[in-house]
Structures are given as C-alpha cells and as structure tokens.
Design an enzyme around this catalytic site. Structure first.
Site, short mmCIF file in Angstrom:
data_model
loop_
_atom_site.label_atom_id
_atom_site.label_comp_id
_atom_site.label_asym_id
_atom_site.label_seq_id
_atom_site.Cartn_x
_atom_site.Cartn_y
_atom_site.Cartn_z
N CYS A 100 -14.57 -9.55 9.02
CA CYS A 100 -14.65 -10.61 8.01
C CYS A 100 -15.95 -11.37 8.23
O CYS A 100 -16.31 -11.66 9.38
CB CYS A 100 -13.46 -11.55 8.16
N HIS A 142 -6.92 -8.44 1.97
CA HIS A 142 -7.74 -9.28 2.84
C HIS A 142 -8.37 -10.42 2.03
O HIS A 142 -8.30 -11.59 2.44
CB HIS A 142 -8.83 -8.42 3.51
N GLU A 143 -8.98 -10.08 0.89
CA GLU A 143 -9.68 -11.12 0.11
C GLU A 143 -8.70 -12.14 -0.46
O GLU A 143 -8.98 -13.34 -0.45
CB GLU A 143 -10.50 -10.47 -1.02
NI NI Z 1 -12.80 -12.09 4.99
#
Ligand code: NI
Length: 177
Positions: A100, A142-143
């Site tokens: 990330c 994830h986003e």
């Molecule tokens: Ni991220």
C-alpha cells in the site's frame, strides 16, 4: 496535473469513514480524479483512494498494466469508481500479498474474497457493475477498505506474514517506493 502527498499509516485521516459523492461531473470531482491518477501513476501504484491524499470522499482509482510493484499480477482495467458497493460472490477467500502506498516498503499476506461483484459510478454518474475474481477482486477490496478507514495490516491474520519488501521479496527492492 498534480502529484499529491500520500498520507502514511499513523495519520488519523486514513482511519476515517468517508462520505459519498453527492454530485457527479463537477470540476471538483474531475480535479480530484486527475490528482488521484497522476499520483498513482507517479508512484507505480495499483490503486489509490481519496483518503490517501486527505480527501474523505468515496472515490477510488485503480488499474494494472505491467506494474513493477506486482510483476506477476493480472491486468486490471483502468477504473475510477465513485460511491462503491461491494458484494462477495460466494464464501471463497484466498490469501495474497499486498502493499500500500500508505505503508511504504512493506508487504503483508491478506485474506480477500476470491469472487466479488462491485457497483458504483464513474465520475460522470454512469453506473458500473462488474463481477470479477482474483487480483482484480483483491485490488477493489483493498481500495474500498480505505473508504472505511481500514488499512491492509488490520486484516492480516498472522503478523508473521508482514514484513519489509526488501526482505520478503529481494528481487523487488530496486524498484520499491
Ligand atoms: Ni492502499
């Protein structure tokens, strides 16, 4: 165009819940999307969420062509997703390594639903409705976690599977952020 500063883990803004976008096709929304894309591209990210540049709105961008951060990753179409809703398709979960831009230099093994339906809108208000699997599904989960104030380390089941990229994946070190 503007490359924005990406907030790092520890910053309280990353733990906030975000608000839905109320109006589409506005200069402000298009400017936000441009900044997200410019910043993601400059940093070789697979995706970026508005809170990562300090904007508490439900906007994410993602897309993977040949990305040096994810050399084995499948392609994911370039997408801007506003006000997303996610629905798991089935119970199947798989573990995969994630990084990330808000947690630079690290990787962790994260469980995600293998099959996912996501709905939302593009910046003009056109609906998006896709059913996807694998890495595409992982990137979206994830986003969209960022929009709920969740960072991937919070989802790691066993923290022994969390570490520095240069140690876990030495072949990636030269191009790491
Ligand atoms: Ni991220």
């Amino acid at each position: 165009m503007a490359i924005r500063v990406v907030l790092k883990m520890g910053e309280p803004l990353l733990l906030q819940k975000t608000a839905p976008v109320a109006r589409f096709d506005t200069p402000e929304l298009h400017a936000l999307v441009r900044d997200l894309r410019d910043t993601m591209e400059a940093l070789n990210g697979a995706g970026l969420a508005a809170p990562q540049i300090g904007v508490a709105l439900q906007v994410v961008v993602f897309g993977v062509k040949k990305n040096p951060r994810y050399p084995d990753a499948e392609e994911v179409p370039d997408t801007v997703l506003v006000n997303p809703e996610l629905t798991a398709l089935g119970e199947e979960v798989e573990e995969g390594w994630e990084g990330c831009l808000s947690v630079p230099g690290m990787r962790g093994l994260v469980p995600r639903y293998s099959h996912l339906r996501y709905r939302g809108f593009d910046p003009f208000g056109n609906p998006i409705d896709r059913s996807v699997s694998g890495f595409h599904a992982r990137v979206v989960q994830h986003e969209c976690d960022h929009l709920m104030g969740i960072l991937y380390p919070m989802r790691i089941r066993d923290l022994r599977n969390f570490g520095f990229t240069e140690v876990l994946f030495p072949e990636l070190a030269p191009i790491e952020e």
